[in-house]
Write an enzyme that holds these catalytic residues in place. Structure first.
Site, short mmCIF file in Angstrom:
data_model
loop_
_atom_site.label_atom_id
_atom_site.label_comp_id
_atom_site.label_asym_id
_atom_site.label_seq_id
_atom_site.Cartn_x
_atom_site.Cartn_y
_atom_site.Cartn_z
N GLU A 150 -24.54 -64.03 86.15
CA GLU A 150 -23.40 -64.14 87.08
C GLU A 150 -23.66 -63.25 88.30
OE1 GLU A 150 -19.76 -63.40 84.97
OE2 GLU A 150 -20.04 -65.21 83.74
N ALA A 260 -37.94 -68.95 75.66
CA ALA A 260 -38.38 -69.14 77.05
C ALA A 260 -39.31 -68.02 77.50
CB ALA A 260 -37.16 -69.21 77.96
N GLY A 358 -57.94 -63.42 105.37
CA GLY A 358 -56.86 -64.10 106.09
C GLY A 358 -56.55 -65.45 105.49
N GLU A 381 -35.52 -63.99 83.32
CA GLU A 381 -35.71 -63.90 81.86
C GLU A 381 -35.86 -62.44 81.43
OE1 GLU A 381 -36.04 -66.54 79.70
OE2 GLU A 381 -36.53 -68.26 80.99
P1 TGC Z 1 -27.37 -55.71 72.53
O1 TGC Z 1 -26.24 -54.84 72.12
O2 TGC Z 1 -28.78 -55.16 72.47
O3 TGC Z 1 -27.34 -57.07 71.74
C1 TGC Z 1 -26.16 -57.87 71.68
C2 TGC Z 1 -26.23 -58.74 70.46
O4 TGC Z 1 -27.33 -59.65 70.57
C3 TGC Z 1 -28.25 -59.43 69.49
N1 TGC Z 1 -29.58 -59.64 70.03
C4 TGC Z 1 -30.31 -60.72 69.80
N2 TGC Z 1 -30.09 -61.78 69.01
C5 TGC Z 1 -31.02 -62.74 68.97
N3 TGC Z 1 -32.15 -62.68 69.70
C6 TGC Z 1 -32.40 -61.63 70.51
N4 TGC Z 1 -33.49 -61.61 71.26
C7 TGC Z 1 -31.46 -60.58 70.57
N5 TGC Z 1 -31.39 -59.42 71.26
C8 TGC Z 1 -30.22 -58.85 70.91
C9 TGC Z 1 -27.99 -58.02 69.03
O5 TGC Z 1 -28.40 -57.84 67.71
C10 TGC Z 1 -26.49 -57.93 69.18
O6 TGC Z 1 -25.91 -58.66 68.13
P2 TGC Z 1 -24.51 -58.18 67.48
O7 TGC Z 1 -24.29 -59.16 66.39
O8 TGC Z 1 -24.75 -56.77 67.05
O9 TGC Z 1 -23.51 -58.27 68.61
O10 TGC Z 1 -27.06 -56.24 73.99
P3 TGC Z 1 -26.89 -55.46 75.34
O11 TGC Z 1 -25.61 -55.91 75.95
O12 TGC Z 1 -27.09 -54.00 75.16
O13 TGC Z 1 -28.08 -56.06 76.24
C11 TGC Z 1 -29.36 -56.03 75.82
C12 TGC Z 1 -30.34 -56.54 76.89
C13 TGC Z 1 -30.24 -55.71 78.16
C14 TGC Z 1 -31.73 -56.39 76.31
C15 TGC Z 1 -30.10 -58.02 77.17
O14 TGC Z 1 -28.84 -58.27 77.56
C16 TGC Z 1 -31.11 -58.62 78.09
O15 TGC Z 1 -32.10 -59.12 77.63
N6 TGC Z 1 -30.89 -58.61 79.47
C17 TGC Z 1 -31.71 -59.37 80.37
C18 TGC Z 1 -30.96 -60.60 80.80
C19 TGC Z 1 -31.84 -61.82 80.90
O16 TGC Z 1 -32.93 -61.86 80.39
N7 TGC Z 1 -31.31 -62.84 81.52
C20 TGC Z 1 -32.02 -64.06 81.62
C21 TGC Z 1 -31.14 -65.14 82.20
S1 TGC Z 1 -31.82 -66.75 81.99
C22 TGC Z 1 -33.08 -66.82 83.07
O17 TGC Z 1 -33.44 -65.91 83.73
C23 TGC Z 1 -33.76 -68.12 83.16
S2 TGC Z 1 -35.01 -68.22 84.33
C24 TGC Z 1 -35.67 -69.63 83.75
C25 TGC Z 1 -36.76 -70.20 84.51
O18 TGC Z 1 -36.54 -70.68 85.64
O19 TGC Z 1 -37.88 -70.28 83.93
P1 FAD Z 2 -29.96 -56.63 88.34
O1 FAD Z 2 -29.56 -56.74 86.90
O2 FAD Z 2 -28.92 -56.28 89.32
O3 FAD Z 2 -31.16 -55.59 88.42
C1 FAD Z 2 -31.57 -55.01 89.68
C2 FAD Z 2 -32.59 -53.91 89.35
O4 FAD Z 2 -31.98 -52.91 88.53
C3 FAD Z 2 -33.80 -54.44 88.55
O5 FAD Z 2 -34.96 -53.78 88.97
C4 FAD Z 2 -33.48 -54.01 87.13
O6 FAD Z 2 -34.64 -53.83 86.33
C5 FAD Z 2 -32.75 -52.70 87.36
N1 FAD Z 2 -31.85 -52.39 86.24
C6 FAD Z 2 -30.74 -53.05 85.83
N2 FAD Z 2 -30.22 -52.46 84.73
C7 FAD Z 2 -31.03 -51.41 84.45
C8 FAD Z 2 -31.03 -50.41 83.43
N3 FAD Z 2 -30.10 -50.40 82.47
N4 FAD Z 2 -32.02 -49.51 83.44
C9 FAD Z 2 -33.00 -49.53 84.40
N5 FAD Z 2 -33.05 -50.44 85.38
C10 FAD Z 2 -32.07 -51.38 85.40
N6 FAD Z 2 -30.42 -66.83 85.22
C11 FAD Z 2 -29.88 -67.78 84.40
O7 FAD Z 2 -28.94 -67.50 83.67
N7 FAD Z 2 -30.38 -69.04 84.39
C12 FAD Z 2 -31.41 -69.42 85.17
O8 FAD Z 2 -31.86 -70.59 85.10
C13 FAD Z 2 -31.98 -68.45 86.05
N8 FAD Z 2 -32.96 -68.83 86.93
C14 FAD Z 2 -33.39 -67.93 87.87
C15 FAD Z 2 -34.25 -68.35 88.88
C16 FAD Z 2 -34.64 -67.48 89.88
C17 FAD Z 2 -35.53 -67.95 90.99
C18 FAD Z 2 -34.21 -66.12 89.84
C19 FAD Z 2 -34.65 -65.13 90.88
C20 FAD Z 2 -33.35 -65.69 88.85
C21 FAD Z 2 -32.91 -66.60 87.86
N9 FAD Z 2 -31.98 -66.21 86.90
C22 FAD Z 2 -31.45 -67.14 86.04
C23 FAD Z 2 -31.39 -64.89 86.94
C24 FAD Z 2 -32.28 -63.79 86.37
O9 FAD Z 2 -32.34 -63.85 84.99
C25 FAD Z 2 -31.74 -62.45 86.88
O10 FAD Z 2 -32.06 -62.38 88.26
C26 FAD Z 2 -32.31 -61.27 86.14
O11 FAD Z 2 -31.88 -61.26 84.80
C27 FAD Z 2 -31.95 -59.94 86.81
O12 FAD Z 2 -30.60 -59.88 87.14
P2 FAD Z 2 -30.17 -59.46 88.63
O13 FAD Z 2 -30.93 -60.29 89.58
O14 FAD Z 2 -28.69 -59.49 88.69
O15 FAD Z 2 -30.69 -57.97 88.80
#
Ligand code: TGC
Ligand code: FAD
Length: 402
Positions: A150, A260, A358, A381
């Site tokens: 979001e 993913a 270049g 991700e």
């Molecule tokens: P945390 O308290 O650690 O965990 C919350 C609950 O989730 C469980 N859990 C998992 N379960 C299954 N698989 C996993 N990998 C899991 N990791 C954690 C955990 O056990 C807990 O469960 P419960 O039952 O105790 O509630 O969560 P947190 O809020 O402290 O956050 C952890 C953190 C920062 C690692 C996580 O939120 C995170 O990975 N943040 C990064 C966000 C992210 O990766 N966003 C991706 C968006 S999608 C995208 O970017 C698509 S791009 C696609 C493309 O174009 O290719």
């Molecule tokens: P922020 O969370 O605001 O982070 C900004 C900076 O702060 C980063 O350097 C980060 O590492 C740092 N930071 C944040 N928290 C901490 C911490 N606790 N400790 C230390 N450093 C921290 N999302 C979807 O849901 N679906 C999609 O299909 C998808 N596609 C995408 C495609 C593109 C081209 C891009 C750019 C993003 C996409 N995303 C998607 C979103 C993507 O997953 C997020 O951009 C990513 O998870 C980071 O979130 P943010 O951009 O809000 O950065």
């Protein structure tokens, strides 16, 4: 946009033949090799001749979706009864590697469809949802997207504000998602939203539902051939039958991300191999001081280090794939591979850019496009630093996110 034809001499030739310094092909079976070859051929025919122009023009070629479907790129890991490929995770990784060798934005389209749309429907969906959506997603008749991030909640998706209310015969959904790959073109969106008790659930939101819109995000310097946008929900009535019943909580979307992120760890190797391969060829052809630049030690150092890092990354994902096939790969192991391999690919792109001098900034070579793409891949991700913190938590038992 200008006409796109592979006969136009400005369109890139693609002589890529693979990088296998440690004879790792011997670790693959016949089926893996065949799948890799068929996707490599597909990329050479359907992506390489056009990708530079698509990227330069910020053009997502919608007809590629059905083509990906026809070559089996969507949901290779989903059982055949639902239209998937029924293949193992090494095959899935090889498909991601080959497509990202063509372009990270193309791989994004495929990994979102397979790991972030088909996988949650398969793993958490009802039988009716699986029957209704999976075969059409596999064939490319439908395109999907995944809405977790979001505007105010990226690395911390657990803080999301998008929510839905139980209205008796339907749910009422409000909120917004940002940075969503495929969203402007998608037929369906897997949307993660909170119920009235703040519990996260997955909902299937379909294009055409009143109050649902998908504005496109413009002016990206990265993943320009991939379509990115928002998801906006203004009192959207979602049928109750569109809730994924099998799992709730943040763990549900994070489980999709495991799949993913695993694919990205393979995909990044593809981008790195393309940059290395282009740099190796260029170094042998480019003459300075009356010699090929490949004869200079500093250029050889760059190439030797690229090959070393690619080989280490290949070994890493092969082992991770074996663990994934056995259901043993952990989130932290996947974080290590995604983090390492994307940073490795970005570093190789930067070094390859230098070797091209270049010429490296032009569209004559794939380098700058890969480099700019990888700036997104290292952020989405889970950012590079978030994966480091996931590893830190695994090592120490102490969470340092909050
Ligand atoms: P945390 O308290 O650690 O965990 C919350 C609950 O989730 C469980 N859990 C998992 N379960 C299954 N698989 C996993 N990998 C899991 N990791 C954690 C955990 O056990 C807990 O469960 P419960 O039952 O105790 O509630 O969560 P947190 O809020 O402290 O956050 C952890 C953190 C920062 C690692 C996580 O939120 C995170 O990975 N943040 C990064 C966000 C992210 O990766 N966003 C991706 C968006 S999608 C995208 O970017 C698509 S791009 C696609 C493309 O174009 O290719
Ligand atoms: P922020 O969370 O605001 O982070 C900004 C900076 O702060 C980063 O350097 C980060 O590492 C740092 N930071 C944040 N928290 C901490 C911490 N606790 N400790 C230390 N450093 C921290 N999302 C979807 O849901 N679906 C999609 O299909 C998808 N596609 C995408 C495609 C593109 C081209 C891009 C750019 C993003 C996409 N995303 C998607 C979103 C993507 O997953 C997020 O951009 C990513 O998870 C980071 O979130 P943010 O951009 O809000 O950065």
């Amino acid at each position: 946009m200008s006409s796109i034809s592979p006969n136009n001499p400005s369109h890139r030739q693609d002589p890529f033949e693979g990088v296998d310094f440690y004879a790792l092909d011997e670790l693959l079976d016949e089926e893996h090799l065949l799948i890799r070859q068929s996707i490599r051929d597909f990329v050479k025919k359907e992506i390489s001749p056009y990708i530079e122009e698509w990227a330069q023009n910020c053009h997502f070629p919608e007809d590629i979706v059905k083509k990906f479907g026809s070559v089996g790129a969507f949901g290779s890991q989903i059982p055949e009864q639902y239209g998937g490929g029924g293949l193992d995770y090494i095959a899935y990784g090889l498909i991601m590697q080959e497509i990202e060798r063509g372009d990270s934005g193309m791989r994004s389209t495929v990994s979102v469809q397979g790991s972030l749309v088909m996988y949650p429907i398969f793993a958490f969906g009802s039988e009716e949802q699986k029957q209704k959506f999976l075969p059409k997603l596999a064939s490319g008749e439908l395109l999907g997207c995944f809405g977790l991030t979001e505007p105010d909640h990226g690395s911390n998706p657990g803080g999301m504000k998008t929510h839905f209310k139980d209205m008796g015969d339907h749910f009422l959904l409000n909120g917004a998602k940002m940075w969503i790959s495929n969203s402007p073109k998608a037929d369906i969106a897997i949307v993660w939203a909170k119920d009235e008790s703040d519990r996260i659930h997955g909902l299937i939101v379909e294009r055409g539902m009143e109050g649902f819109s998908t504005p496109e995000t413009h002016n990206k310097w990265s993943l320009r051939a991939s379509s990115t946008g928002e998801l906006v929900f203004d009192n959207v009535k979602v049928p109750k039958s569109n809730l994924l019943p099998g799992k709730s909580g943040l763990g549900a979307p994070l489980k999709c991300l495991d799949s993913a992120r695993y694919g990205i760890a393979w995909g990044a190797i593809g981008a790195a191999m393309d940059c290395y391969d282009a740099a190796r060829r260029y170094a042998n052809e480019r003459i300075q001081f009356d010699k090929p630049i490949a004869s200079f030690q500093l250029v050889q150092k760059k190439l030797a280090e690229m090959l070393t890092e690619i080989t280490k990354a290949q070994l890493l994902v092969w082992r991770l794939g074996k663990l994934k096939n056995e259901g043993k790969a952990t989130t932290a192991q996947i974080s290590l591979a995604k983090r390492n391999n994307v940073a490795m690919a970005l570093e190789i792109a930067r070094e390859a850019r230098q070797i091209h001098g270049g010429m490296g900034i032009t569209g004559e070579y794939p380098i700058m496009r890969h480099m700019m793409n990888l700036e997104s891949v290292i952020t989405y991700e889970g950012t590079h630093d978030i994966h480091l913190l996931i590893l830190g938590q695994e090592i120490t038992g102490i969470q340092a996110f909050k």
